[in-house]
Design a protein around this motif. Sequence first.
Motif, PDB file in Angstrom:
ATOM      1  N   GLU A  68      -5.821 -11.349   6.544  1.00 33.51           N
ATOM      2  CA  GLU A  68      -4.861 -11.425   5.434  1.00 33.51           C
ATOM      3  C   GLU A  68      -4.702 -10.095   4.711  1.00 33.51           C
ATOM      4  O   GLU A  68      -3.802  -9.960   3.869  1.00 33.51           O
ATOM      5  CB  GLU A  68      -5.269 -12.517   4.440  1.00 33.51           C
ATOM      6  N   LEU A  69      -5.548  -9.117   5.028  1.00 31.50           N
ATOM      7  CA  LEU A  69      -5.470  -7.808   4.383  1.00 31.50           C
ATOM      8  C   LEU A  69      -4.939  -6.720   5.305  1.00 31.50           C
ATOM      9  O   LEU A  69      -4.621  -5.623   4.849  1.00 31.50           O
ATOM     10  CB  LEU A  69      -6.849  -7.375   3.873  1.00 31.50           C
ATOM     11  N   LYS A  70      -4.829  -6.989   6.584  1.00 32.49           N
ATOM     12  CA  LYS A  70      -4.489  -5.955   7.561  1.00 32.49           C
ATOM     13  C   LYS A  70      -3.045  -5.487   7.411  1.00 32.49           C
ATOM     14  O   LYS A  70      -2.185  -6.190   6.895  1.00 32.49           O
ATOM     15  CB  LYS A  70      -4.725  -6.472   8.980  1.00 32.49           C
ATOM     16  N   THR A  71      -2.791  -4.289   7.907  1.00 26.08           N
ATOM     17  CA  THR A  71      -1.458  -3.699   7.873  1.00 26.08           C
ATOM     18  C   THR A  71      -0.780  -3.859   9.224  1.00 26.08           C
ATOM     19  O   THR A  71      -1.390  -4.285  10.209  1.00 26.08           O
ATOM     20  CB  THR A  71      -1.535  -2.207   7.494  1.00 26.08           C
ATOM     21  N   PRO A 110      12.189   0.182   7.942  1.00 25.94           N
ATOM     22  CA  PRO A 110      11.966   0.752   6.597  1.00 25.94           C
ATOM     23  C   PRO A 110      11.865   2.269   6.595  1.00 25.94           C
ATOM     24  O   PRO A 110      12.353   2.932   5.670  1.00 25.94           O
ATOM     25  CB  PRO A 110      10.648   0.101   6.153  1.00 25.94           C
ATOM     26  N   VAL A 111      11.237   2.843   7.623  1.00 27.38           N
ATOM     27  CA  VAL A 111      11.112   4.297   7.699  1.00 27.38           C
ATOM     28  C   VAL A 111      12.484   4.944   7.832  1.00 27.38           C
ATOM     29  O   VAL A 111      12.776   5.953   7.179  1.00 27.38           O
ATOM     30  CB  VAL A 111      10.208   4.691   8.883  1.00 27.38           C
ATOM     31  N   LEU A 112      13.342   4.354   8.663  1.00 26.61           N
ATOM     32  CA  LEU A 112      14.693   4.886   8.828  1.00 26.61           C
ATOM     33  C   LEU A 112      15.490   4.778   7.535  1.00 26.61           C
ATOM     34  O   LEU A 112      16.237   5.700   7.186  1.00 26.61           O
ATOM     35  CB  LEU A 112      15.412   4.138   9.955  1.00 26.61           C
ATOM     36  N   VAL A 113      15.334   3.668   6.832  1.00 25.74           N
ATOM     37  CA  VAL A 113      16.067   3.476   5.577  1.00 25.74           C
ATOM     38  C   VAL A 113      15.661   4.535   4.555  1.00 25.74           C
ATOM     39  O   VAL A 113      16.520   5.151   3.897  1.00 25.74           O
ATOM     40  CB  VAL A 113      15.817   2.058   5.020  1.00 25.74           C
ATOM     41  N   VAL A 114      14.358   4.773   4.426  1.00 25.64           N
ATOM     42  CA  VAL A 114      13.880   5.772   3.465  1.00 25.64           C
ATOM     43  C   VAL A 114      14.358   7.165   3.850  1.00 25.64           C
ATOM     44  O   VAL A 114      14.838   7.939   3.005  1.00 25.64           O
ATOM     45  CB  VAL A 114      12.340   5.738   3.383  1.00 25.64           C
ATOM     46  N   THR A 156       1.757   7.115   5.245  1.00 25.46           N
ATOM     47  CA  THR A 156       1.040   5.922   4.800  1.00 25.46           C
ATOM     48  C   THR A 156       1.468   4.697   5.587  1.00 25.46           C
ATOM     49  O   THR A 156       0.637   3.858   5.961  1.00 25.46           O
ATOM     50  CB  THR A 156       1.276   5.691   3.295  1.00 25.46           C
ATOM     51  N   TRP A 157       2.762   4.575   5.850  1.00 25.34           N
ATOM     52  CA  TRP A 157       3.264   3.424   6.608  1.00 25.34           C
ATOM     53  C   TRP A 157       2.682   3.408   8.025  1.00 25.34           C
ATOM     54  O   TRP A 157       2.364   2.343   8.565  1.00 25.34           O
ATOM     55  CB  TRP A 157       4.791   3.477   6.663  1.00 25.34           C
ATOM     56  N   ASN A 158       2.533   4.578   8.622  1.00 24.89           N
ATOM     57  CA  ASN A 158       2.054   4.666  10.003  1.00 24.89           C
ATOM     58  C   ASN A 158       0.540   4.837  10.106  1.00 24.89           C
ATOM     59  O   ASN A 158       0.022   4.990  11.223  1.00 24.89           O
ATOM     60  CB  ASN A 158       2.729   5.843  10.714  1.00 24.89           C
ATOM     61  N   ASP A 159      -0.159   4.810   8.984  1.00 22.92           N
ATOM     62  CA  ASP A 159      -1.603   5.014   9.016  1.00 22.92           C
ATOM     63  C   ASP A 159      -2.284   3.883   9.788  1.00 22.92           C
ATOM     64  O   ASP A 159      -2.035   2.698   9.537  1.00 22.92           O
ATOM     65  CB  ASP A 159      -2.160   5.074   7.588  1.00 22.92           C
ATOM     66  N   ILE A 166       0.833  -1.205   0.000  1.00 22.18           N
ATOM     67  CA  ILE A 166       0.000   0.000   0.000  1.00 22.18           C
ATOM     68  C   ILE A 166       0.868   1.257   0.000  1.00 22.18           C
ATOM     69  O   ILE A 166       0.618   2.215  -0.733  1.00 22.18           O
ATOM     70  CB  ILE A 166      -0.945  -0.013   1.215  1.00 22.18           C
ATOM     71  N   THR A 167       1.915   1.248   0.828  1.00 25.78           N
ATOM     72  CA  THR A 167       2.758   2.434   0.965  1.00 25.78           C
ATOM     73  C   THR A 167       3.479   2.772  -0.330  1.00 25.78           C
ATOM     74  O   THR A 167       3.525   3.938  -0.746  1.00 25.78           O
ATOM     75  CB  THR A 167       3.781   2.218   2.094  1.00 25.78           C
TER      76      THR A 167
END
Length: 275
Positions: free
Chosen positions: A220-223, A252-256, A205-208, A77-78
């Motif tokens: 199976e769809l949850k974040t 992942p957030v730190l990498v970005v 989006t990642w933290n939404d 999604i992100t």
Amino acid sequence: MKSNKLVSKIFIYILLIAVTITMIFPFLWMLSSSIKFDRDIFIFPIQWIPDQPVWSNFIDIWTRIPLATFIYNTAKITLIVTLLQLTTSSFAAYAFSKLEFKGRNLLFVAYIATIAVPWQAYMVPQFIMMRSLGLNNTHLAIILLQAFSAFGVFMMRQFYQGIPDSLIEAARMDGMNDYQIYYRIMLPLSKPALSTLTIFTFVNTWNDFLGPLLYLTRDELKTIQIGLRMFITQYSAEYGLIMAASVVVLIPVLVVFLSLQRHFVQGVAAIGVKG
């Protein structure tokens, strides 16, 4: 005078160090808590390095909940939302800043005015609309709702306004159409602004949490943000597992951020000056 400057400089450094410690303290506490038993997390004074580190927390998080599935859904999604926002925001910003058409300023003001409206004010009609379209309990609902960003358009437009119009006119005289100007001139020049928007969009989006909570009910769809709640039972919360999963999710957030940090600083500075 020199002594006053020295004192003021020392004071500024002390203030900055204090602010840095205050900001980094929760992250250090999270790292420390991720290798502790639940009973040891809230002991005071804090034992930053436990005598018996519980490294098994980083193993249990993958077996107690489908963490890999949650991370995959969140990453999917992100990435899609980030790419769509970069495309739609930069494309619309080019039109609002470099193209002349009737009602341009009015349309821009009306679009940007939506930033002042909190999402909670229209999330129920939005949910009803998505359900009527048959998109409830799908990733597509979240992707469509977040594919456009008024903030992203505003930020990119502020940056594009700093690009000389003479450059655009010269390109048109060379036979380039607006699509070619956008792709060959505007996008290469807007890397700092695009990097800044990438960080903002990716992190948000990642933290939404609320969006996936409303639209996704099947496991199976949850974040990942919803998945973290699974470590909270009716009577207690497994804080050690929550902190360990939070550490994994933060990577992942730190990498970005670290990979785009240089462009991020340039983008913020450029948008502030040119806006």
